[in-house]
Design a protein around this motif. Sequence first.
Motif, PDB file in Angstrom:
ATOM      1  N   ILE A   1      31.162  50.144  47.956  1.00  0.00           N
ATOM      2  CA  ILE A   1      31.744  50.570  49.239  1.00  0.00           C
ATOM      3  C   ILE A   1      32.083  49.344  50.104  1.00  0.00           C
ATOM      4  O   ILE A   1      33.163  49.276  50.700  1.00  0.00           O
ATOM      5  N   LEU A   2      31.175  48.372  50.180  1.00  0.00           N
ATOM      6  CA  LEU A   2      31.421  47.180  51.002  1.00  0.00           C
ATOM      7  C   LEU A   2      32.639  46.395  50.520  1.00  0.00           C
ATOM      8  O   LEU A   2      33.430  45.900  51.338  1.00  0.00           O
ATOM      9  N   ILE A   3      32.790  46.277  49.212  1.00  0.00           N
ATOM     10  CA  ILE A   3      33.958  45.568  48.679  1.00  0.00           C
ATOM     11  C   ILE A   3      35.235  46.309  49.047  1.00  0.00           C
ATOM     12  O   ILE A   3      36.214  45.703  49.489  1.00  0.00           O
ATOM     13  N   LYS A   4      35.226  47.631  48.893  1.00  0.00           N
ATOM     14  CA  LYS A   4      36.410  48.435  49.192  1.00  0.00           C
ATOM     15  C   LYS A   4      36.754  48.393  50.693  1.00  0.00           C
ATOM     16  O   LYS A   4      37.930  48.418  51.055  1.00  0.00           O
ATOM     17  N   LEU A   5      35.736  48.314  51.554  1.00  0.00           N
ATOM     18  CA  LEU A   5      35.981  48.240  52.994  1.00  0.00           C
ATOM     19  C   LEU A   5      36.588  46.902  53.398  1.00  0.00           C
ATOM     20  O   LEU A   5      37.440  46.843  54.294  1.00  0.00           O
ATOM     21  N   GLU A   6      36.139  45.823  52.763  1.00  0.00           N
ATOM     22  CA  GLU A   6      36.645  44.493  53.138  1.00  0.00           C
ATOM     23  C   GLU A   6      38.041  44.244  52.584  1.00  0.00           C
ATOM     24  O   GLU A   6      38.892  43.672  53.257  1.00  0.00           O
ATOM     25  N   ASP A   7      38.261  44.633  51.353  1.00  0.00           N
ATOM     26  CA  ASP A   7      39.505  44.303  50.683  1.00  0.00           C
ATOM     27  C   ASP A   7      39.883  45.498  49.814  1.00  0.00           C
ATOM     28  O   ASP A   7      39.131  45.874  48.928  1.00  0.00           O
ATOM     29  N   ARG A   8      40.997  46.070  50.028  1.00  0.00           N
ATOM     30  CA  ARG A   8      41.376  47.341  49.408  1.00  0.00           C
ATOM     31  C   ARG A   8      41.561  47.287  47.889  1.00  0.00           C
ATOM     32  O   ARG A   8      41.816  48.297  47.268  1.00  0.00           O
ATOM     33  N   GLY A   9      41.429  46.149  47.280  1.00  0.00           N
ATOM     34  CA  GLY A   9      41.599  46.041  45.832  1.00  0.00           C
ATOM     35  C   GLY A   9      40.438  46.680  45.078  1.00  0.00           C
ATOM     36  O   GLY A   9      39.519  47.238  45.672  1.00  0.00           O
ATOM     37  N   PRO A  10      40.466  46.581  43.765  1.00  0.00           N
ATOM     38  CA  PRO A  10      39.394  47.164  42.954  1.00  0.00           C
ATOM     39  C   PRO A  10      38.057  46.473  43.214  1.00  0.00           C
ATOM     40  O   PRO A  10      38.011  45.280  43.500  1.00  0.00           O
ATOM     41  N   ALA A  11      36.978  47.227  43.108  1.00  0.00           N
ATOM     42  CA  ALA A  11      35.640  46.667  43.333  1.00  0.00           C
ATOM     43  C   ALA A  11      35.171  45.870  42.122  1.00  0.00           C
ATOM     44  O   ALA A  11      34.399  44.924  42.260  1.00  0.00           O
ATOM     45  N   LEU A  12      35.641  46.251  40.955  1.00  0.00           N
ATOM     46  CA  LEU A  12      35.260  45.530  39.739  1.00  0.00           C
ATOM     47  C   LEU A  12      36.383  44.615  39.294  1.00  0.00           C
ATOM     48  O   LEU A  12      37.567  44.942  39.423  1.00  0.00           O
ATOM     49  N   TYR A  13      35.985  43.484  38.766  1.00  0.00           N
ATOM     50  CA  TYR A  13      36.925  42.550  38.161  1.00  0.00           C
ATOM     51  C   TYR A  13      36.543  42.439  36.688  1.00  0.00           C
ATOM     52  O   TYR A  13      35.371  42.198  36.367  1.00  0.00           O
ATOM     53  N   TRP A  14      37.497  42.649  35.816  1.00  0.00           N
ATOM     54  CA  TRP A  14      37.242  42.577  34.378  1.00  0.00           C
ATOM     55  C   TRP A  14      37.747  41.231  33.884  1.00  0.00           C
ATOM     56  O   TRP A  14      38.943  41.001  33.777  1.00  0.00           O
ATOM     57  N   SER A  15      36.809  40.342  33.623  1.00  0.00           N
ATOM     58  CA  SER A  15      37.102  38.969  33.256  1.00  0.00           C
ATOM     59  C   SER A  15      37.184  38.819  31.740  1.00  0.00           C
ATOM     60  O   SER A  15      36.324  39.312  31.016  1.00  0.00           O
ATOM     61  N   LYS A  16      38.220  38.129  31.263  1.00  0.00           N
ATOM     62  CA  LYS A  16      38.332  37.843  29.828  1.00  0.00           C
ATOM     63  C   LYS A  16      37.312  36.758  29.494  1.00  0.00           C
ATOM     64  O   LYS A  16      37.379  35.648  30.028  1.00  0.00           O
ATOM     65  N   ARG A  17      36.379  37.091  28.608  1.00  0.00           N
ATOM     66  CA  ARG A  17      35.316  36.164  28.233  1.00  0.00           C
ATOM     67  C   ARG A  17      35.232  36.012  26.721  1.00  0.00           C
ATOM     68  O   ARG A  17      35.708  36.854  25.963  1.00  0.00           O
ATOM     69  N   VAL A  18      34.592  34.939  26.323  1.00  0.00           N
ATOM     70  CA  VAL A  18      34.425  34.651  24.902  1.00  0.00           C
ATOM     71  C   VAL A  18      33.049  35.131  24.472  1.00  0.00           C
ATOM     72  O   VAL A  18      32.037  34.737  25.045  1.00  0.00           O
ATOM     73  N   GLY A  19      33.034  36.000  23.468  1.00  0.00           N
ATOM     74  CA  GLY A  19      31.782  36.566  22.977  1.00  0.00           C
ATOM     75  C   GLY A  19      31.385  35.999  21.629  1.00  0.00           C
ATOM     76  O   GLY A  19      31.799  34.900  21.239  1.00  0.00           O
ATOM     77  N   THR A  20      30.625  36.782  20.905  1.00  0.00           N
ATOM     78  CA  THR A  20      30.149  36.394  19.577  1.00  0.00           C
ATOM     79  C   THR A  20      31.334  36.056  18.677  1.00  0.00           C
ATOM     80  O   THR A  20      32.342  36.764  18.670  1.00  0.00           O
TER      81      THR A  20
END
Length: 186
Positions: A26-45
């Motif tokens: 809720i706090l993220i959405k109130l401050e900045d109307r963008g998505p609350a989650l960021y899906w970062s491309k990461r290197v896994g196994t």
Amino acid sequence: MKRLFDVLLVLIILPFFLPILLVIWILIKLEDRGPALYWSKRVGTNNQIFLMPKFRSMKLNTPQVATHLLQNPDEFITKIGKFLRKSSLDEVPQLWSVLTGDMSFVGPRPALFNQDDLIELRTKCGVHLLRPGVTGWAQINGRDEIAIPLKVQFDEYYLKNQSLVFDIKIIFLTAFKVLKSDGVTH
């Protein structure tokens, strides 16, 4: 055994985090109307790319590079983002990645898809074979403050000495580091 430990730990702690997750969302959405989650491309196994969720702490359209590579990182970090990063609460959505098997609680922190130097050094010493972690031995020993070659040395030490007891030790040490905001530079 490690996978079972990861899943059980997520199922135990997730109910405690659910109210906190909702408030942060809720706090993220109130401050900045963008998505609350960021899906970062990461290197896994095995150097496979996966999408890792984090609470969004940066403004929309921030370049996809490690924060320390931005000319003025504070210009891109949101107000709630500063708190989330300092408290490490931006990392809590990674529990999803632990449940799906992309990550473990303990292992080397997953590199950004474009951190070629880190990926190359980890591959040379076999660290790329490990499942990346929400926390790791390098996090305990410096987090954002250590150079990549030293980070890889800590990751290699973990590779050669991993055990359930060592994982539990790292989790407890992480809790103390988080409470003190130790090693957080941005």
